[in-house]
Design an enzyme around this catalytic site. Sequence first.
Site, mmCIF file in Angstrom:
data_model
loop_
_atom_site.group_PDB
_atom_site.id
_atom_site.type_symbol
_atom_site.label_atom_id
_atom_site.label_comp_id
_atom_site.label_asym_id
_atom_site.label_seq_id
_atom_site.Cartn_x
_atom_site.Cartn_y
_atom_site.Cartn_z
ATOM 1 C CE1 TYR A 118 39.799 35.309 40.114
ATOM 2 C CE2 TYR A 118 40.899 33.169 39.587
ATOM 3 C CZ TYR A 118 40.392 33.912 40.529
ATOM 4 O OH TYR A 118 40.680 33.970 41.709
ATOM 5 C CD GLU A 206 40.177 36.992 43.757
ATOM 6 O OE1 GLU A 206 39.706 37.847 44.255
ATOM 7 O OE2 GLU A 206 39.651 35.831 43.420
#
Length: 398
Positions: A118, A206
């Site tokens: 991530y 993101e």
Amino acid sequence: MNLHEYQGKELLASFGVRIQRGIVADTPEQAVAAAKQLSEETGTSWWVIKAQVHAGGRGKGGGVKLAKSLDEVKEIASQIIGMHLVTPQTSAAGKLVNQVLIAEDVYYPGESETSEFYMSVLMNRVSGRNMIMYSTEGGMDIETVAEKTPHLIFTEEIDPTVGLLPFQMRRIAFNLGLSGLAFKEMTKFVNSLYTAYVKSDASLFEINPVLKTSDNKILAVDSKVSLDESALYRHKDLAALRDTREENAIEVEAKEAGLNYVDLDGNVGCMVNGAGLAMATMDLIKMAGGEPANFLDVGGTADAERVEKGFRIILKDKNVAAILVNIFGGIVRCDRVAQGIVDAFNNMGDDFNVPLIVRLQGTNAKEAKELMDNSGIKVHSVTEFQEAADKVKEVMAH
Ligand code: GDP
Ligand code: MN
């Protein structure tokens, strides 16, 4: 302003960030053509079909599917295009899918395992600095990681005077457990990702997952990109990527009229000048037992045309049961605003079908109240904040 995954990936790629390659398609036929073209360019023989909507969690909702033949590409694309995709981030009605991204399969087997990470870039509002937030736990939703295993989330803050430094890039690659080629690839990935963030005036990147492929390349499999609206004037090319189909229709109309409008869930519409007073007015409505239906800042010129446009936009929301106008007359005189309200009200006739409460305070407030009281229109005219609250309570009780 949010971008679609495919637009975000194109933006990243233009700054040298390695991405899972793909081609966007509007129809199943285009999807098949895209799949063929991708195979020629990348050698892939499997493809992922990905719904392009402004919402995350598409995989869970059935909006991301693997196809192992061109027939499957066509079949899956037909299923996804036109569907109302429901994900943990949409309403129960879901979002209409207009386009799909046909992407190369990057989870192919090879000499080592694939890993999903991530990574996001955003502003830390406490320190006023950009930061890179990253985790070994990619692919799943980061809120769960933050709740259950917060020690697996790392942050790297960037000093704006020197930018992201090489030792920071290496620290990120190290904390992600990488070595050899993958380590080097990750430092390059982070470097170009951060450059892209700064140069495009983004407010959020993101990337979940960032993938380490089985041949140790590092690439962006997904992208969520939000751009800073206030900086869009210097990125005409990026401003053109806006997809109004993804946005609230009333908000889009308000923006075109130059009104600062945010749709909310309540039943009391409000029209206010200045963001601070608008916030205070929303509090006032809440304390009177109502719920604001919107935030609307009409700005400095509250003339009849603008006021009418504002009323019409507020009334598009069928939950609105009353409208409260709360305007402070500083440079714009209250009597002029009052005249604007009266003209707008008369002009709208039966279209104006809810109780109206008007509080005008500031320059010429007295004249304004007289004007309203003598106008013959159906209005509760007040000058004090508390009176306005009481009136809201009173009309909502009926
Ligand atoms: P999101 O669910 O909206 O976040 O969409 P993502 O783009 O993150 O995709 C969801 C999931 O699909 C990823 O976490 C991957 O596990 C899977 N996925 C994405 N690309 C590929 C691919 O090329 N091959 C395979 N097998 N799975 C993929
Ligand atoms: Mn994702």
